[in-house]
Motif scaffolding. Sequence first.
Motif, PDB file in Angstrom:
ATOM      1  N   LEU A 115      11.376  -5.753   0.882  1.00  0.00           N
ATOM      2  CA  LEU A 115      10.283  -5.275   1.730  1.00  0.00           C
ATOM      3  C   LEU A 115       8.931  -5.704   1.153  1.00  0.00           C
ATOM      4  O   LEU A 115       8.062  -6.197   1.886  1.00  0.00           O
ATOM      5  CB  LEU A 115      10.340  -3.748   1.847  1.00  0.00           C
ATOM      6  N   LEU A 116       8.756  -5.543  -0.151  1.00  0.00           N
ATOM      7  CA  LEU A 116       7.487  -5.917  -0.784  1.00  0.00           C
ATOM      8  C   LEU A 116       7.224  -7.410  -0.642  1.00  0.00           C
ATOM      9  O   LEU A 116       6.080  -7.836  -0.436  1.00  0.00           O
ATOM     10  CB  LEU A 116       7.498  -5.520  -2.260  1.00  0.00           C
ATOM     11  N   GLU A 117       8.276  -8.212  -0.746  1.00  0.00           N
ATOM     12  CA  GLU A 117       8.118  -9.658  -0.583  1.00  0.00           C
ATOM     13  C   GLU A 117       7.735 -10.013   0.847  1.00  0.00           C
ATOM     14  O   GLU A 117       6.969 -10.950   1.092  1.00  0.00           O
ATOM     15  CB  GLU A 117       9.423 -10.371  -0.954  1.00  0.00           C
ATOM     16  N   GLY A 118       8.219  -9.234   1.809  1.00  0.00           N
ATOM     17  CA  GLY A 118       7.999  -9.571   3.208  1.00  0.00           C
ATOM     18  C   GLY A 118       6.662  -9.138   3.756  1.00  0.00           C
ATOM     19  O   GLY A 118       6.079  -9.824   4.590  1.00  0.00           O
ATOM     20  N   VAL A 119       6.132  -7.993   3.299  1.00  0.00           N
ATOM     21  CA  VAL A 119       4.891  -7.495   3.898  1.00  0.00           C
ATOM     22  C   VAL A 119       3.648  -8.171   3.327  1.00  0.00           C
ATOM     23  O   VAL A 119       2.592  -8.173   3.949  1.00  0.00           O
ATOM     24  CB  VAL A 119       4.766  -5.965   3.712  1.00  0.00           C
ATOM     25  N   SER A 120       3.759  -8.748   2.141  1.00  0.00           N
ATOM     26  CA  SER A 120       2.627  -9.455   1.509  1.00  0.00           C
ATOM     27  C   SER A 120       1.374  -8.584   1.455  1.00  0.00           C
ATOM     28  O   SER A 120       0.263  -9.041   1.700  1.00  0.00           O
ATOM     29  CB  SER A 120       2.316 -10.760   2.266  1.00  0.00           C
ATOM     30  N   SER A 121       1.555  -7.303   1.167  1.00  0.00           N
ATOM     31  CA  SER A 121       0.402  -6.411   1.049  1.00  0.00           C
ATOM     32  C   SER A 121      -0.324  -6.688  -0.263  1.00  0.00           C
ATOM     33  O   SER A 121       0.310  -6.886  -1.306  1.00  0.00           O
ATOM     34  CB  SER A 121       0.845  -4.947   1.080  1.00  0.00           C
ATOM     35  N   PRO A 122      -1.668  -6.682  -0.254  1.00  0.00           N
ATOM     36  CA  PRO A 122      -2.410  -6.904  -1.497  1.00  0.00           C
ATOM     37  C   PRO A 122      -2.458  -5.674  -2.397  1.00  0.00           C
ATOM     38  O   PRO A 122      -2.926  -5.756  -3.533  1.00  0.00           O
ATOM     39  CB  PRO A 122      -3.819  -7.254  -0.995  1.00  0.00           C
ATOM     40  N   LEU A 123      -1.991  -4.516  -1.914  1.00  0.00           N
ATOM     41  CA  LEU A 123      -2.067  -3.282  -2.696  1.00  0.00           C
ATOM     42  C   LEU A 123      -1.304  -3.440  -4.011  1.00  0.00           C
ATOM     43  O   LEU A 123      -0.102  -3.686  -4.012  1.00  0.00           O
ATOM     44  CB  LEU A 123      -1.481  -2.118  -1.896  1.00  0.00           C
ATOM     45  N   PRO A 124      -1.970  -3.267  -5.177  1.00  0.00           N
ATOM     46  CA  PRO A 124      -1.269  -3.405  -6.454  1.00  0.00           C
ATOM     47  C   PRO A 124      -0.251  -2.284  -6.671  1.00  0.00           C
ATOM     48  O   PRO A 124      -0.563  -1.103  -6.489  1.00  0.00           O
ATOM     49  CB  PRO A 124      -2.397  -3.315  -7.490  1.00  0.00           C
ATOM     50  N   ILE A 125       0.958  -2.673  -7.018  1.00  0.00           N
ATOM     51  CA  ILE A 125       2.003  -1.722  -7.386  1.00  0.00           C
ATOM     52  C   ILE A 125       2.413  -2.057  -8.815  1.00  0.00           C
ATOM     53  O   ILE A 125       2.797  -3.191  -9.109  1.00  0.00           O
ATOM     54  CB  ILE A 125       3.197  -1.792  -6.426  1.00  0.00           C
ATOM     55  N   ILE A 126       2.305  -1.059  -9.696  1.00  0.00           N
ATOM     56  CA  ILE A 126       2.498  -1.282 -11.135  1.00  0.00           C
ATOM     57  C   ILE A 126       3.653  -0.429 -11.617  1.00  0.00           C
ATOM     58  O   ILE A 126       3.757   0.762 -11.264  1.00  0.00           O
ATOM     59  CB  ILE A 126       1.211  -0.931 -11.916  1.00  0.00           C
ATOM     60  N   ALA A 127       4.527  -1.019 -12.406  1.00  0.00           N
ATOM     61  CA  ALA A 127       5.663  -0.303 -12.979  1.00  0.00           C
ATOM     62  C   ALA A 127       5.339   0.094 -14.411  1.00  0.00           C
ATOM     63  O   ALA A 127       4.842  -0.721 -15.198  1.00  0.00           O
ATOM     64  CB  ALA A 127       6.913  -1.165 -12.939  1.00  0.00           C
ATOM     65  N   SER A 128       5.594   1.362 -14.744  1.00  0.00           N
ATOM     66  CA  SER A 128       5.375   1.867 -16.093  1.00  0.00           C
ATOM     67  C   SER A 128       6.689   2.382 -16.654  1.00  0.00           C
ATOM     68  O   SER A 128       7.481   3.011 -15.937  1.00  0.00           O
ATOM     69  CB  SER A 128       4.337   2.998 -16.084  1.00  0.00           C
ATOM     70  N   GLY A 129       6.922   2.148 -17.935  1.00  0.00           N
ATOM     71  CA  GLY A 129       8.162   2.597 -18.563  1.00  0.00           C
ATOM     72  C   GLY A 129       8.149   4.066 -18.920  1.00  0.00           C
ATOM     73  O   GLY A 129       9.197   4.655 -19.187  1.00  0.00           O
ATOM     74  N   GLU A 130       6.960   4.705 -18.948  1.00  0.00           N
ATOM     75  CA  GLU A 130       6.886   6.111 -19.323  1.00  0.00           C
ATOM     76  C   GLU A 130       7.278   7.015 -18.158  1.00  0.00           C
ATOM     77  O   GLU A 130       7.255   6.602 -16.993  1.00  0.00           O
ATOM     78  CB  GLU A 130       5.459   6.467 -19.764  1.00  0.00           C
ATOM     79  N   ASP A 131       7.595   8.263 -18.487  1.00  0.00           N
ATOM     80  CA  ASP A 131       7.883   9.246 -17.450  1.00  0.00           C
ATOM     81  C   ASP A 131       6.594   9.657 -16.746  1.00  0.00           C
ATOM     82  O   ASP A 131       5.483   9.330 -17.183  1.00  0.00           O
ATOM     83  CB  ASP A 131       8.574  10.472 -18.054  1.00  0.00           C
ATOM     84  N   THR A 132       6.750  10.433 -15.671  1.00  0.00           N
ATOM     85  CA  THR A 132       5.610  10.743 -14.815  1.00  0.00           C
ATOM     86  C   THR A 132       4.539  11.555 -15.535  1.00  0.00           C
ATOM     87  O   THR A 132       3.344  11.241 -15.446  1.00  0.00           O
ATOM     88  CB  THR A 132       6.088  11.501 -13.563  1.00  0.00           C
TER      89      THR A 132
END
Length: 745
Positions: free
Chosen positions: A340-357
């Motif tokens: 889905l992320l590849e298809g919508v090409s949204s510029p909104l940055p989505i960042i993955a973090s290894g820490e818990d919430t």
Amino acid sequence: MDQADQGETAAQGLYITATDAASGKTVVALGVAEAMSRRVRRLGVFRPVVPGGGAVDPVVDLIRTRYRIDEPYEDCVGTTYDAVHLDPARAVETIVDRYRALAARCEAVVVVGSDFTDAANTTEFGFNANVAANLALPVLLVVGGMERTPQDVAAVVRVSRQELTRLHATELAVIVNRVAPGEEDAVRREVATVFGPAAFGEQNPSPATLSSAIPSPAIPSPATLNTTDQAATPLVFTIPEVPGLTAPTIRDLARAADGRLISGDEALLDREAASLVVAAMSLPNVLDRLTEGVAIIAPGDRTAGLVPGLLAAHEAANFPALSGVFLTGGFTLPASVSRLLEGVSSPLPIIASGEDTLPTALHLAAVRGEITADHPGKVETALGAFARGVDTSALLNRLNVTRSVAVTPLMFQAQLLERARSQRRRIVLPEGSDDRILRAADIVARRGAADLVVLGEEEKVRARANALGLDLAGVRVVSPADSVLVEEFARVYTRLREHKGMTLDRARDIVQDVSYFGVMMVHTGRADGMVSGAVHTTAHTIRPAFEIIRTEPGVSVVSSVFFMLLADRVLVYGDCAVIPDPDAEQLADVAVSSARTAEAFGVQPRVAMLSYSSGESGSGKDVEKVREAAKLAHARDPDLPLEGPIQYDAAADPEVGALKLPGSVVAGRATVFIVPDLNTGNNLYKAVQRSAGAIAVGPVLQGLRKPVNDLSRGALVQDIVNTIVITAVQSQVETSEASEVGGQR
């Protein structure tokens, strides 16, 4: 006299120090550097004390990068906190020696005091005052106004002045930064009371005797200005609080979370996060908590429904734009969500973090925004806020920073910006569908260089701006299909083109073209100038101007110039973009118009009309055209220093000029170069641009009654910013000349 002593005499310096850590001293340092860069060619930056460990100081890095300071980083810092603790007197001696060595190579130096990050901060203000005194530099005192009443601010200024006086430091000005909007006048009035006669006579002890632990070194160099300045009341300025300057960017937050970008536009990492929301709830409840610029923190194992919903909200016109999404826990995205992320090409940055919430939320909540070289948006906002609050001319005149004879590209561009800000003009940008135009509008608006009108459908323009992380709150968006304006413009255009058989129905269609609509805004006084051409051809941009705005009285053609910004001076080349093969009369028009344009932008015109021979040495059709054009130009403006025909080397090189045309006031000293045709001009400016490393600004159109300027379709964002600023300055000149004519009448 040794080099250090020469440097101390030659360079003008200003010591910027603050009363507390949250005063926003970087905004002031950046603003002072910007102001100095408009006057001097060799600017320096110096920090007396920096943390050890080899890390690069961000303030020094910012000012060195932005103002292209060639001095090595190591020469721009004095000593470390550890060295100050070990031997304060010796540390000050080191600072003085290193400052003098740097100042010997500069015309002006911005000295930025320490940051109150040291454990021994009770002595830090006094230490800075002591260093300023020993560097013989006047002090610019920065006081934080946040969460302080005007009376509180005045009290801080009072005790700070007592400490400065005790340590023999001279106060030049006070800037109260981060003042609550609307409180600026009250703060200035209250602080001004500190500088009355009674304030100098008060004997209240300064708190904690701030620098009692720091002995003065045996270097008798108290800070002194001239007698007049020493007796003068310090200047007082205020800068209101700008929330975006203290808000962290998504990039700052990503670093704090040790995150990696998994989707979105990396350029949008520089957008500020206005607030944080932990999305540990269902999507409808999250949507209810969204605000403009919010960053979302969400568990990485709840992405299936949450991420698509957040992307949809971000793109929706009736929801606030998000600044970023942080997915916690180090989970791998499901394949369907990745697709889905590849298809919508949204510029909104989505960042993955290894820490818990929870740890992620705590880390991100503690991050404070900083103004660094990595944050261009914050830099522009800071400079705009400083320019609105501080009279830089008064400040530098009090400091007596004199203008350099040389003019660097940075100085020229900064001076243009200062002029544009001094009398803001309204500039229309017809190409609101182009991202470069929107980015340039964001920069110009942040700097306060012009009031902008962008053409387009408001919902689409603002949605795209939000998606790009831009702030166009102060920019007006106008639809070229606005029925009221279309009808008015159509009637005006019909009258103007009635002799060509124009009808009202045809005119309604024509004026909805963005170029015609923009020009009609200029013609009817709704805008002072227009900049277009990032998407459209030159003909599409300037044809409406020819038809509607038309040429100035006494000018037969519209032509153009390029400002060629060399390392130490600005030259003007015309016409390199509009008229393919001008005849003698047109060439004379180009010469006179180019001279006027040069003068309007601070370049003293000495006009060289170029040919393959100089003076009477050659003959032929092409030479005779230039010779005739020179005669016509002389007749139109007898006082204009002008030489033609003349070869380029004779025009530019004093030795060659003296040999080929002895006694000429132009030969060897030309500032305005008029080419015989477009072929020559296009090749000339590009050759100089590439071989001499010159910056070409333009083309700038001249000869129209009101300014309209064309962009290259390959224009960069900074090119567009420069053209907007130039158009604003042109409008100032046009208005001034019209007023003079009106007064004579």
